[in-house]
Scaffold this motif. Structure first.
Motif, short mmCIF file in Angstrom:
data_model
loop_
_atom_site.label_atom_id
_atom_site.label_comp_id
_atom_site.label_asym_id
_atom_site.label_seq_id
_atom_site.Cartn_x
_atom_site.Cartn_y
_atom_site.Cartn_z
N TYR A 127 0.83 -1.20 0.00
CA TYR A 127 0.00 0.00 0.00
C TYR A 127 0.87 1.26 0.00
N ASP A 128 0.20 2.39 -0.12
CA ASP A 128 0.91 3.66 -0.20
C ASP A 128 1.87 3.83 0.98
N ASP A 129 2.90 4.59 0.74
CA ASP A 129 3.90 4.91 1.77
C ASP A 129 4.61 3.67 2.29
N VAL B 18 3.60 0.78 3.16
CA VAL B 18 2.96 -0.02 4.20
C VAL B 18 2.52 -1.33 3.56
N PHE B 19 2.87 -2.43 4.23
CA PHE B 19 2.52 -3.75 3.71
C PHE B 19 1.50 -4.41 4.64
N VAL C 114 5.22 -1.14 8.44
CA VAL C 114 5.72 0.13 7.89
C VAL C 114 7.20 -0.06 7.62
N ARG D 291 0.56 -1.19 -6.95
CA ARG D 291 0.37 0.25 -6.77
C ARG D 291 0.45 1.00 -8.08
#
Lengths: 184, 985, 416, 91
Positions: B248-250, B252-253, B279, B418
């Motif tokens: 995910y964005d930034d 983050v898994f 994170v 993404r």
């Protein structure tokens, strides 16, 4: 008729009287005096200067120019007035001794327990002793302060205290946790 | 018995027998087995039926891409449908059953679909089942629904629990094969915080099934040493049984850890699965590569596996799917599998290589067919021969298993979640995840580096680069010396020409080459159209195995490169994740937190019935012995308040303190009514609009000092109003010197209402409460007897003489108790929000039932409050729009029932008597209704078009939803004490 | 070619080799009477009804990707007409009636399944709102039923009646509501429009809008300039971007909404069910997957993908409403870009620019509106005036003060 | 962005701690500004694809309103600043 009001703690009847303290412990403080200090516009630095930690109280960051002040020395009835005197026109002060509940979580698994509900990195390099901030713990906003390598204070709105303690118990269920009122 | 356990070899613990059952039959496996390897060891190759044609199917892979071997594991409420046998860790007492078959796996009536398949081509259902129209829901759809679906659930309550945790790291390594271990070791030795996640229950990845020696020892020994070292690094967290499912964005898994999914006995104090939100500053995807099946006639029979799966089962689990295995390959990998089989003493029936010019040579004693292909297979519930074609000559080769190798695809799923597009590599004949965004790189086979030495080196190299980017010195990683390694190069073969029977591309959804041909023919050749039209790639494996072949086939049919076809979109979840894990602990009663009023204990002691009010529990009524229903209690409470007095908990109202030299100016802009000149010690009703001119919230504003106000909000919008105020102060008017604090929880607040309220309160309060000393709308600090400071407000919602008393929350119960004692001689009762609601309806006061976000102050009869002389306030300007001032807007009115036996209910609509019900004729609606004990009749508040002009009109209260119609008279909304005599007493 | 049981039978014996393309792949002509921007459900339906009902045949639909590549192919397939406000209810009921004849109309099985939708309520205030909405539906002649807790228990025994934070008190049922196979709706309208002579032009992205003396005369595209008499925008989440090419600024903000599907299961949920103490909604596709979603992620987004926090929140609500979902595994999540309007209701109207027509603001509810949106937009384009059920859906309703705000939350699009 | 926001006062925080309001570009007009300006402010949004500015409030943290400058297609965040900063606001 005699009027002698006994204060009820938000967690009365919810916790208490544990038989044995475990390696991780959550203590609820009965008598901590708490006040919110809001720096007057433009007076943040001045207010911060007056609030530098001393033996009487501890100011914890809540937002820019806003602090949660805790004291074990002053009584709930007098802390706000005392702060008001010291801060003068640099800040507004409101008693929150009844509006908030202070808890201390301590033990070797404290950071692991908190990581089950708090997204902030609690590695000592990232959140060192002395750091405080408002953070989200599951659905609740709490003021989290690291008071030691393995101990944290959590201050929460009174009406959510029971919910937070319930959450912390669930967060800690893979660990060993006891819950009681603090003795002092 | 053709599939069996080898006498030696593999990493399973042969000293530890594990008992399990499949479709009721008892079997034994070993610790370290998957359900799939144990089934093969027990010669159970037929494990499932396919989705559409109900064809018999066996295990195809040895990992998470398995399309066929879906079973239901567990019993009773702990059944997990659609579980992949190939990743299910075997445990003692495991019970598995097959799915999508009736009456049994071996004899499945649904297989008739296979005979009918010519009628069931891709998308056939869009072309039929339309006649007669009513038959869809009644006949066709139920048939289709019953035939479709895979596993079964009756949705029982889950006895298990789940948990979520956050993790933070410098480097997340996904996958623990050679590249992952090299990366993790490099980073760990360099002092990074490392998290290594592995979906398998054993760490080591491909090294667990590798026969090449590393540093002269078995490769799994190297893996174990590496893992031991990682375990000893304090800065490393190892997460086996953990599948990273989303990026995910930034950076983050999302990952899910199977904590207790591998045993019968569940510790109820612990979760069965844990969701990790990771994170990561950086991540390395070392997820390896997936071997492609070959698309040939009859390629779906049980006993046909990918070659790497055959090798894995033999090398890691010590099981083989047959005694005589035919290998069909388009590259070097098939040779490796043949070698493995020979090494284990298994007969290789033939090694069939689609390449005429292959350079490799077969292991000694193995017949090699170069330039050959498999065009059909024989057998029903298990393969017993392959039909090969070489230069037009067919040959039947007997075998009892087939290993197929169609080349390799890097596993890049996560890297493309993404928006990064996979890039076609002509050299590798595969899609790669090149620049997919900062924070994630692929390494090893996932990056197209297939050789073992390259995997180690690439993992170490990419980790080193990350260490350097974080400004740290890189500690070295020496790759082990490697024995014989192969380069698994291949020549793409998207489908084998000349198939004599269905050649499947998507096994689970039964999509075969002809379906793709039909899709192209009908104009559905775009890769997304083909997917949606044929359902290829939409099964539980999300096309992990089949999509690449489908892309190649579409490319061939359309005469373009796979690069031009492109892939469908990679999306979470990499493998399916349970609702339970994603939901965690915030479910059921714990879905949202609860809030308790500081007077909760007092209310409970007085027998309150509690209801939800947002997150709060509020006391709704206080039943007395002998009262048969809530109405009796509420009627009594209302009458008592009107005649004597009542005490009600109003602590849940939002309370916000406002400080600062510009506080008055600020509030004057915030509320639509004037606040600037509110005197110190006084309260005022306040109405807050949104900028669009509609009412947002209401409450009171009290001036406690020149530069210190207290405002209240409704319970429901306490949080929203605080945000709204902060927005106004921080964004709209940052120049105003003002500060805010929510003090909602500091105060216990109670309303004391009724003609005897003053007398009761005076018994507790030191200060003089006479009308002169404490008039209507007075608001100030008082001192209670017993020396307790409190705040007292003379405000009323009920229309009675009333006060709200606020004391520090901890003292709330004690003060309420004291008031109840002081009020006993005066007939004071506790009353709840139901009675409060009746009291306010009788008085014509509005709540959010009226102020529903579509109402202007004028609609609610509060138009005269608007401070139109004020230069500015939120909502002022758009209040003047034509539509908001139109004369036919619905306006607040009272409604008095004309028939005593007919009640009115909120939600009813209003119709002119005799008018036909229609949207056009709709005159308005009822917003609140109750039985008024004071008036002895049903009354209501509602909104009626031009209502204030229509007092006296008789109107139909139309509630067809409940089948009730009642006549009512339109009237002023203030039913009780319109002159405010009681209020001002 | 016409689809029928007979055609399937015949083709089966011809190896299914005789099926012809569902639509042509024409090259763009230099000029059309009407160009519709957006080959999604609404654009294709508009083209179909323009040709079928209003006699305009010289039409092009230009689509930047493939037909049905937008929200019509990435939604939760729910069709209903259970609205409260008079500006909305007649429109959605008109749409539902079109759905009820759509298969025969299009000779394409869109699998419209009238299985019923149940909105759960959890407190008195919500019940009262549902009663108001149910009565509004009945005013329009749309059937609605109020279900109490006991009848719900019989119908939906798997709901969480005993251990929910906000106990289920009852529900509002619209029996005629249901689901449809979303892709098939796009394909059915596309095939229908193509058969009436509409040019469906894929891989053709609009890059500019050409105007002369203020009036629109055509569009610049990646496949060259195409002239037109009238230009109709049906670009959903991309409306603002296309509108901006003509200098239009709109009451629209683009947001991402996630949807999810589980692994296939045998039939276990027979209705569409919505959770009243949150935003969760769920139904089961004919293929067996449970299809569900909840609220938008909350921030402006043109990315067709969502975030994990929102997904987790969706699952929390799902398990709270149906505890038995806990062990069901979620297969796939996807995102669609929603054209969120300032009052949560759509716009079908002319624009201040001559020859430019607008269809947008569908928020997360455009799928159910597909037929009526197409029909009413076609009506407006062909006749120059609004269809009577779409009269309230005006662009100037914001400045004039006639919002259609079903949620009552005002002009903050992410709250609708 | 969709996962984490770096609050200038509190540090990097999860999205769940924030409340999002929308476009931060429109500026509230003067009370006597024209109807068009007021309509634009309340109702009309440029809604570009790409770089945008958006109001996020750190409700579970410092409760400050922030302006998040980010790309609404890639979800990359360029900056996060206090909304009152530079607007004459004193803190």
């Amino acid at each position: 008729m005699a009027y002698d009001y006994q204060a009820v703690h938000a967690l009365d009847g919810m916790i208490g009287a544990i038989s044995e303290r475990r390696v991780n412990h959550l203590a609820a403080h009965r008598t901590t005096a708490i006040a919110m200090v809001l720096a007057a516009p433009g007076q943040t630095a001045e207010a911060a200067g007056i609030l530098v930690a001393n033996g009487e109280f501890e100011a914890r960051f809540s937002g820019p120019g806003e602090w949660l002040v805790l004291s074990e020395v002053h009584a709930p009835e007098t802390l706000a007035a005392e702060l008001g005197l010291r801060l003068g026109h640099f800040a507004f002060v409101a008693d929150q001794s009844h509006g908030r509940v202070a808890l201390t979580l301590s033990g070797p698994d404290a950071t692991r327990i908190l990581a089950n509900g708090i997204a902030v990195d609690l590695h000592p390099d990232a959140f060192p002793v002395g750091r405080a901030a408002n953070v989200l713990c599951n659905h609740l906003s709490v003021n989290l302060a690291r008071t030691g390598e393995t101990s944290f204070d959590l201050v929460v709105m009174r009406s959510f205290a029971d919910a937070l303690v319930g959450d912390l118990k669930v967060m800690a269920r893979s660990f060993d946790l006891s819950v009681d009122f603090a003795t002092r | 018995m053709t599939a069996y356990r080898l006498a030696t070899g593999g990493l399973v613990d042969r000293s530890h027998a594990v008992r399990f059952s499949f479709d009721g039959a008892a079997f034994t496996g070993h610790a370290g087995d998957t359900l799939a390897s144990a089934l093969i060891a027990n010669d159970r190759l037929l494990v499932a039926r396919s989705f559409k044609y109900h064809r018999p199917r066996g295990i195809v892979t040895a990992g998470p891409s398995e399309p066929n071997a879906l079973v239901t594991i567990g019993t009773g409420e702990r059944r997990d449908p659609n579980t992949k046998a190939t990743v299910a860790e075997l445990y003692d007492g495991l019970e598995a059953v097959s799915q999508n078959r009736w009456p049994s796996l071996a004899y499945d009536i649904g297989a008739v679909n296979d005979l009918m398949s010519r009628f069931l081509s891709a998308g056939f259902y869009y072309k039929t089942f339309m006649w007669p129209a009513a038959f869809w829901e009644k006949v066709y759809e139920p048939l289709i629904r019953r035939a479709a679906g895979l596993g079964r659930t009756s949705l029982p309550r889950d006895p298990d629990s789940y948990e979520k945790s956050w993790a933070h790291c410098d480097l997340l390594v996904v996958g623990s094969g050679p590249a992952g271990l090299a990366a993790a070791l490099t980073a760990a030795r360099s002092g990074l915080r490392v998290l290594l996640a592995e979906q398998d229950f054993v760490l080591g990845g491909a090294l667990l099934a590798e026969t090449t020696k590393l540093d002269g020892e078995a490769s799994y020994v190297f893996a174990r040493r590496a893992i031991d070292e990682l375990q000893n690094h304090a800065n490393v967290t190892l997460l086996p049984r953990t599948t990273v499912f989303g990026w995910y964005d930034d950076n983050v898994f999302g990952a899910v850890e199977r904590v207790q999914k591998h045993g019968v006995t569940i510790d109820p104090g612990k979760p069965v699965e844990r969701l990790w939100r990771i994170v990561a500053k950086h991540a390395i995807l070392a997820t390896g590569a997936e071997e492609r099946p070959l698309v040939f006639g009859g390629n779906d029979r049980p006993g046909i596996l990918t070659a790497s799966a055959v090798s894995t089962y033999a090398n890691r689990f010590g099981v083989v799917a047959g005694k005589s295995v035919a290998v069909f390959t388009n590259g070097a990998s098939g040779y490796r599998t043949a070698q493995d089989l020979v090494a284990h003493g298994i007969e290789v029936a033939a090694l069939i290589d689609s390449r005429a010019d292959a350079a490799e040579s077969a292991p000694a004693g193995v017949r090699l067919v170069r330039g050959g292909s498999v065009v059909d297979t024989k057998g029903r519930q298990r393969v017993r021969a392959v039909v090969t074609d070489r230069g037009g000559f067919e040959e039947l080769i007997a075998c009892d298993a087939v290993a197929m190798s169609g080349g390799w695809s890097p596993v890049i799923h996560l890297a493309c979640q993404r928006g990064g597009k996979p890039v076609w590599s002509e050299a590798l004949q595969a899609f790669l995840a090149l620049e997919v965004g900062a924070g994630l790189v692929t390494a090893g086979a996932a990056a197209g580096h297939y050789r073992l030495s390259e995997c180690f080196e690439d993992g170490a190299r990419k980790a080193s680069a990350i260490v350097e980017s974080l400004g740290r010195p890189v500690a070295g990683f020496e790759r082990p010396s490697i024995g014989e390694e192969i380069d698994p190069s291949f020549t793409a073969l998207w489908h084998v020409p000349g198939a004599k029977s269905k050649a499947f591309v998507d096994f689970q959804n039964d999509v075969h080459t002809k379906d793709l041909g039909l899709a192209v023919r009908e104009g559905f050749g775009h890769v997304e159209h083909a997917k949606r039209y044929t359902t290829g790639g939409m099964a539980t494996d999300q096309g992990k195995l089949g999509n690449i072949n489908a892309i190649g086939i579409l490319a061939t049919m359309r005469g373009v490169s796979p690069a031009d076809v492109g892939t469908t979109t990679f999306r979470p979840f990499y493998t399916p994740v349970s609702f339970g894990a994603l939901a965690g602990t915030s479910v059921g009663e714990h879905n949202m937190p609860t809030r308790r009023s500081p007077l909760h204990g007092w209310a409970a002691r007085n027998g309150a019935v509690f209801i939800d009010a947002g997150l709060w529990y509020r006391s709704s009524w206080f039943p007395k012995v002998g009262e048969k229903n809530w109405r009796e209690s509420v009627d009594r409470e209302v009458r008592n308040v009107r005649e004597n007095a009542g005490l009600c908990d109003v602590s849940t109202l939002g309370k916000i303190e406002v400080f600062g030299p510009d506080a008055a100016e600020f509030l004057n802009r915030l509320y639509c009514n004037p606040v600037l000149k509110l005197p110190v010690g006084k309260a005022r009703y306040g109405l807050m609009l949104r900028e669009d001119g509609m009412v947002y919230d209401d409450g009171t504003v009290s001036r406690l000092a020149e530069e210190h106000f207290l405002v209240t909000t409704t319970t429901a919008l306490a949080g929203g109003v605080l945000s709204h105020i902060e927005f106004a102060a921080q964004v709209l008017w940052p120049e105003l010197r003002v500060r805010f604090l929510s003090v909602s929880d500091q105060w216990a607040q109670m309303s004391i209402a009724g003609p005897k309220a003053r007398a009761i309160l005076q018994a507790v309060v030191e200060d003089d409460l006479s009308p002169a000393a404490f008039p209507f709308l007075a608001a100030r600090e008082v001192r209670l007897k017993g020396n307790l400071k409190a705040r007292l407000f003379r405000i009323s919602f009920s229309g009675e003489l009333a006060y709200e008393l606020a004391v520090p929350a901890g003292y709330g119960e004690a003060v309420a108790d004291a008031l109840m004692r002081a009020g006993q001689p005066h007939g004071l009762c506790a009353y709840g929000v139901e009675a409060l609601n009746v009291l306010r309806i009788e008085k014509g006061h509005v709540t959010h039932a009226e102020l529903d976000g579509r109402v202007t102050p004028d609609d609610a009869g509060l138009g005269r409050m608007m401070g139109s002389a004020k230069p500015d306030f939120i909502g002022k300007r758009l209040s003047t729009r034509f539509g908001l001032t139109a004369a036919d807007r619905a306006q607040l009115v009272g409604l008095r029932a004309l028939e005593a036996d007919k009640d009115m209910r909120a939600g009813a609509h209003l119709l002119k008597d005799g008018a036909k019900p229609s949207t056009l004729n709709d005159q308005g609606w009822v917003s609140s209704a109750c039985f008024s004990p004071t008036l002895g009749s049903h009354i209501a508040l509602g909104f009626l078009k031009s209502g204030r002009e229509r007092y006296g009109e008789k109107i139909l209260v139309w509630d067809q939803l409940r089948g009730v119609e009642a006549m009512a008279e339109v009237c002023d909304p203030v039913f009780v004490d319109p002159e405010n005599r009681k209020l001002m007493a | 070619m016409r689809y029928s049981a007979l055609s399937i039978f015949k083709q089966a014996f011809a190896g299914n080799l005789g099926w012809t393309p569902a639509w042509r792949e024409p090259a763009p002509k230099s000029h059309y009477d009407v160009i519709i921007v957006g080959g999604g459900g609404h654009g294709l339906a508009t083209a179909y009804y323009l040709a079928r009902e209003f006699g305009i045949r010289n039409i092009a639909v230009v689509e930047k990707g493939y037909l049905g590549s937008g929200n019509v192919g990435r939604n939760t397939t729910i069709v209903r007409s259970n609205y409260m406000l008079p500006g909305n209810e007649p429109f959605y009921e008109f749409s539902l009636k079109l759905w009820e004849g759509l298969e025969q109309e299009l000779n394409y099985n869109v699998m419209f399944s009238q299985r019923g939708i149940i909105n759960l309520y959890h407190n008195d205030g919500q019940r009262d709102q549902y009663i108001r909405r149910g009565n509004a539906m009945m005013m329009e002649g749309v059937g609605a039923e109020l279900l109490d807790r006991e009848s719900l228990k019989k119908m939906l025994p798997f709901l969480n009646f005993e251990h929910a934070r906000f106990p289920i008190m009852g529900g509002l049922l619209q029996k005629r509501a249901g689901t449809a196979r979303h892709d098939a709706v796009a394909w059915g309208f596309a095939r229908g429009a193509d058969r009436l002579g509409v040019d469906l032009i894929q891989n053709c992205e609009v890059t500019g809008i050409r105007r002369e003396n203020g009036a629109v005369t055509g569009v610049e595209t990646t496949r060259g300039f195409i002239g037109c008499n009238k230009l109709a925008l049906a670009a959903a989440g991309n409306t603002s971007r296309v509108g901006e090419m003509a200098g239009l600024k709109l009451p629209i903000e683009s947001h991402v909404l996630q949807a999810f599907v589980t692994e296939g299961l045998k039939p276990c949920i027979d209705h569409v069910i919505t959770y009243g103490a949150g935003h969760f909604y769920i139904s089961q596709s004919d293929k067996g997957g449970l299809v569900f979603g909840a609220e938008i992620d909350g921030y402006s987004s043109y990315a067709q993908r969502g975030n994990l926090a929102t997904a987790e929140h969706v699952m929390e609500e799902g398990v709270t409403m149906i505890p038995g979902l806990s062990r069901v595994r979620v297969l796939r999540a996807w995102g669609g870009v929603m054209d969120m309007s300032m009052d949560g209701s759509p716009i079908i109207d002319r624009t201040p620019i001559e020859n430019l027509y607008l269809n947008c603001g569908w928020c997360y509810g455009g799928f159910k509106a597909t037929p009526a949106s197409g029909f009413c937009f076609a009506h407006l384009i062909a006749k120059g005036e609004s269809h009577h059920v779409a009269r309230a859906l005006r662009l100037d309703r914001f400045e004039r003060g006639f919002p259609i705000d079903e949620a009552g939350v005002g002009t903050q699009p992410n709250l609708h | 962005m969709a996962s984490l926001i770096s609050c200038p006062h509190c540090g990097t925080r999860a999205k769940e701690e924030f409340f999002i309001r929308g476009d931060a570009t429109p500026v509230r007009p003067a009370p006597m500004a024209g109807d068009d300006m007021w309509n634009d402010y309340v109702h009309v949004r440029a809604n570009p694809r790409g770089r945008i500015r958006e109001y996020w409030q750190h409700v579970a943290g410092c409760r400050r309103w922030l302006v998040v400058e980010r790309d609404n297609f890639t979800h990359e965040v360029f900056s996060v600043s206090d909304a009152a900063a530079g607007r004459g606001g004193e803190r």
